[in-house]
Design a protein around this motif. Structure first.
Motif, PDB file in Angstrom:
ATOM      1  N   THR A  53      21.305  57.297  20.083  1.00 50.16           N
ATOM      2  CA  THR A  53      21.826  57.171  21.147  1.00 50.16           C
ATOM      3  C   THR A  53      23.357  56.432  21.301  1.00 50.16           C
ATOM      4  O   THR A  53      23.512  55.738  20.574  1.00 50.16           O
ATOM      5  N   VAL A  54      24.280  57.234  21.822  1.00 46.40           N
ATOM      6  CA  VAL A  54      25.646  56.878  22.065  1.00 46.40           C
ATOM      7  C   VAL A  54      26.062  56.361  23.289  1.00 46.40           C
ATOM      8  O   VAL A  54      25.731  57.185  24.491  1.00 46.40           O
ATOM      9  N   ILE A  55      26.623  55.283  23.445  1.00 46.94           N
ATOM     10  CA  ILE A  55      27.114  54.699  24.876  1.00 46.94           C
ATOM     11  C   ILE A  55      28.653  54.793  24.894  1.00 46.94           C
ATOM     12  O   ILE A  55      29.547  54.274  23.943  1.00 46.94           O
ATOM     13  N   THR A  56      29.331  55.588  25.841  1.00 42.71           N
ATOM     14  CA  THR A  56      30.884  55.556  25.942  1.00 42.71           C
ATOM     15  C   THR A  56      31.229  55.019  27.224  1.00 42.71           C
ATOM     16  O   THR A  56      30.450  55.169  28.244  1.00 42.71           O
ATOM     17  N   VAL A  57      32.437  54.340  27.345  1.00 43.43           N
ATOM     18  CA  VAL A  57      32.867  54.010  28.587  1.00 43.43           C
ATOM     19  C   VAL A  57      34.281  54.210  28.622  1.00 43.43           C
ATOM     20  O   VAL A  57      35.154  54.026  27.734  1.00 43.43           O
ATOM     21  N   THR A  58      34.636  55.217  29.749  1.00 42.41           N
ATOM     22  CA  THR A  58      36.235  55.418  29.953  1.00 42.41           C
ATOM     23  C   THR A  58      36.520  55.160  31.156  1.00 42.41           C
ATOM     24  O   THR A  58      35.979  55.021  32.225  1.00 42.41           O
ATOM     25  N   ALA A  59      37.869  54.565  31.137  1.00 40.64           N
ATOM     26  CA  ALA A  59      38.581  53.829  32.406  1.00 40.64           C
ATOM     27  C   ALA A  59      39.103  55.086  33.131  1.00 40.64           C
ATOM     28  O   ALA A  59      39.993  55.794  32.376  1.00 40.64           O
ATOM     29  N   VAL A  60      39.106  55.135  34.269  1.00 40.16           N
ATOM     30  CA  VAL A  60      39.750  56.068  35.241  1.00 40.16           C
ATOM     31  C   VAL A  60      40.827  55.235  36.243  1.00 40.16           C
ATOM     32  O   VAL A  60      40.175  54.321  36.772  1.00 40.16           O
ATOM     33  N   ARG A  61      42.088  55.739  36.323  1.00 39.18           N
ATOM     34  CA  ARG A  61      42.918  55.136  36.925  1.00 39.18           C
ATOM     35  C   ARG A  61      42.242  54.590  38.295  1.00 39.18           C
ATOM     36  O   ARG A  61      42.510  53.463  39.154  1.00 39.18           O
ATOM     37  N   ASP A  62      42.243  55.715  39.188  1.00 33.86           N
ATOM     38  CA  ASP A  62      41.612  55.654  40.555  1.00 33.86           C
ATOM     39  C   ASP A  62      41.024  56.950  40.917  1.00 33.86           C
ATOM     40  O   ASP A  62      40.549  57.814  40.146  1.00 33.86           O
ATOM     41  N   GLY A  63      40.667  57.165  42.240  1.00 29.14           N
ATOM     42  CA  GLY A  63      39.755  58.377  42.715  1.00 29.14           C
ATOM     43  C   GLY A  63      40.660  59.780  42.516  1.00 29.14           C
ATOM     44  O   GLY A  63      40.127  60.565  42.099  1.00 29.14           O
ATOM     45  N   ALA A  64      41.786  59.429  42.792  1.00 29.56           N
ATOM     46  CA  ALA A  64      42.665  60.673  42.573  1.00 29.56           C
ATOM     47  C   ALA A  64      42.728  61.176  40.981  1.00 29.56           C
ATOM     48  O   ALA A  64      42.479  62.461  40.820  1.00 29.56           O
ATOM     49  N   ALA A  65      42.843  60.418  40.210  1.00 34.24           N
ATOM     50  CA  ALA A  65      42.768  60.572  38.816  1.00 34.24           C
ATOM     51  C   ALA A  65      41.442  60.876  38.276  1.00 34.24           C
ATOM     52  O   ALA A  65      41.081  61.820  37.631  1.00 34.24           O
ATOM     53  N   TRP A  66      40.255  60.475  39.005  1.00 35.38           N
ATOM     54  CA  TRP A  66      39.155  61.044  38.496  1.00 35.38           C
ATOM     55  C   TRP A  66      38.874  62.221  39.132  1.00 35.38           C
ATOM     56  O   TRP A  66      38.175  63.166  38.194  1.00 35.38           O
ATOM     57  N   GLU A  67      39.331  62.895  40.248  1.00 31.55           N
ATOM     58  CA  GLU A  67      39.474  64.081  40.792  1.00 31.55           C
ATOM     59  C   GLU A  67      40.151  65.146  39.702  1.00 31.55           C
ATOM     60  O   GLU A  67      39.647  66.301  39.138  1.00 31.55           O
ATOM     61  N   ARG A  68      41.293  64.596  39.344  1.00 35.20           N
ATOM     62  CA  ARG A  68      41.862  65.584  38.050  1.00 35.20           C
ATOM     63  C   ARG A  68      41.177  65.526  36.826  1.00 35.20           C
ATOM     64  O   ARG A  68      41.032  66.675  36.482  1.00 35.20           O
ATOM     65  N   LEU A  69      40.678  64.333  36.387  1.00 35.72           N
ATOM     66  CA  LEU A  69      39.682  64.706  35.311  1.00 35.72           C
ATOM     67  C   LEU A  69      38.665  65.670  35.274  1.00 35.72           C
ATOM     68  O   LEU A  69      38.444  66.311  34.442  1.00 35.72           O
ATOM     69  N   LYS A  71      38.324  68.160  37.307  1.00 36.90           N
ATOM     70  CA  LYS A  71      38.889  69.475  37.415  1.00 36.90           C
ATOM     71  C   LYS A  71      39.233  69.831  36.140  1.00 36.90           C
ATOM     72  O   LYS A  71      38.877  71.083  35.688  1.00 36.90           O
ATOM     73  N   ARG A  72      39.866  69.066  35.069  1.00 36.00           N
ATOM     74  CA  ARG A  72      40.119  69.286  33.460  1.00 36.00           C
ATOM     75  C   ARG A  72      38.698  69.588  32.980  1.00 36.00           C
ATOM     76  O   ARG A  72      39.072  70.408  32.150  1.00 36.00           O
ATOM     77  N   VAL A  73      37.899  68.951  33.314  1.00 38.74           N
ATOM     78  CA  VAL A  73      36.402  69.349  32.515  1.00 38.74           C
ATOM     79  C   VAL A  73      35.927  70.513  33.049  1.00 38.74           C
ATOM     80  O   VAL A  73      35.184  71.418  32.279  1.00 38.74           O
ATOM     81  N   GLN A  74      35.816  70.913  34.320  1.00 42.61           N
ATOM     82  CA  GLN A  74      35.124  71.980  34.869  1.00 42.61           C
ATOM     83  C   GLN A  74      35.755  73.462  34.628  1.00 42.61           C
ATOM     84  O   GLN A  74      35.143  74.228  34.276  1.00 42.61           O
ATOM     85  N   ASN A  75      37.318  73.436  34.665  1.00 45.35           N
ATOM     86  CA  ASN A  75      37.924  74.748  34.483  1.00 45.35           C
ATOM     87  C   ASN A  75      39.416  74.555  34.010  1.00 45.35           C
ATOM     88  O   ASN A  75      40.264  75.370  34.171  1.00 45.35           O
ATOM     89  N   GLY A  76      39.674  73.218  33.166  1.00 42.17           N
ATOM     90  CA  GLY A  76      40.921  73.226  32.681  1.00 42.17           C
ATOM     91  C   GLY A  76      40.923  72.918  31.174  1.00 42.17           C
ATOM     92  O   GLY A  76      40.101  73.602  30.433  1.00 42.17           O
TER      93      GLY A  76
END
Length: 232
Positions: A53-69, A71-76
């Motif tokens: 079992t691996v636990i990761t924590v990733t910081a994201v700057r804000d809501g707009a950055a989360w949306e961009r991230l 989209k990168r995962v979905q089709n980028g």
């Protein structure tokens, strides 16, 4: 500031490949931009819970950055990386978190987070997840900060809180509090595991006793950071 907390159920034979995917892929790919940073990569210690079992924590700057991230995962550019990682694990459980008002980690200076895989000593963490009673949730957050967190400021404390979170609105079914606590005295952890908590530490007026008015369910994970985990 948002935080993505993920619990990965890794395929045992691919644990090294899975770790390499984060060290050589996720971490530097995020590091090339300014939206997100991998903070913790940790393994749940064998013998303390489910294997691999691996636990990761990733910081994201804000809501707009989360949306961009997303989209990168979905089709980028992160889509192929995600597909390859999915082949190395059975499952993943993700939560989008926000810091509690008194959390030591409220903001992350991205330019100070290593993304080059530099190595260091490994650290032990105790990750506690609590489920306060629904009508006591806000009170629990306040008293946890005023009482429990302050009690750990003593030099002899076994734990030091490095971060405190709750799920972002609508991202999880049950309201919960998550604490990332570095174990500064492993010897005290051994005593905790092999002995019963003395009655004086469970008496009225102690956090162990009084907090039962606010919650009586929680789970703990014993985590060991990898030697390259950006935060340790």
């Amino acid at each position: 500031m948002l935080f993505i907390h993920e619990v990965h159920k890794v395929r045992g034979r691919f644990e090294d490949d899975f770790e390499a995917a984060f060290r050589e892929g996720w971490m530097p790919l995020l590091g090339a931009g300014d939206d997100a940073r991998l903070l913790w990569y940790s393994n749940q210690a064998h013998g303390s819970g489910p294997a691999y079992t691996v636990i990761t924590v990733t910081a994201v700057r804000d809501g707009a950055a989360w949306e961009r991230l997303t989209k990168r995962v979905q089709n980028g550019d992160l889509q192929e990386w995600m597909r390859n990682v999915d082949e190395l694990r059975h499952d993943v459980d993700a939560k989008l978190l926000v810091p509690l008002p008194w959390s030591p980690l409220l903001e992350v200076k991205f330019d100070e987070v290593p993304v080059d895989g530099r190595e260091h000593d490994m650290s032990l963490y105790m990750e506690d997840t609590m489920w306060p009673y629904e009508d006591k949730f806000e009170e629990y957050i306040v008293r946890c900060g005023d009482v429990y967190a302050k009690s750990l400021e003593h030099p002899s404390s076994m734990l030091n809180i490095h971060a405190a979170f709750q799920p972002a609105l609508g991202s999880h079914v049950r309201r919960e509090v998550i604490l990332m606590q570095r174990i500064s005295r492993p010897d005290a952890l051994l005593d905790l595991l092999r002995t019963h908590i003395p009655a004086e530490y469970r008496a009225p007026g102690t956090w162990m006793y009084d907090a039962l008015d606010l919650r009586d369910q929680w789970t703990s994970r014993l985590l060991r950071t990898s030697e390259w985990s950006p935060l340790y």
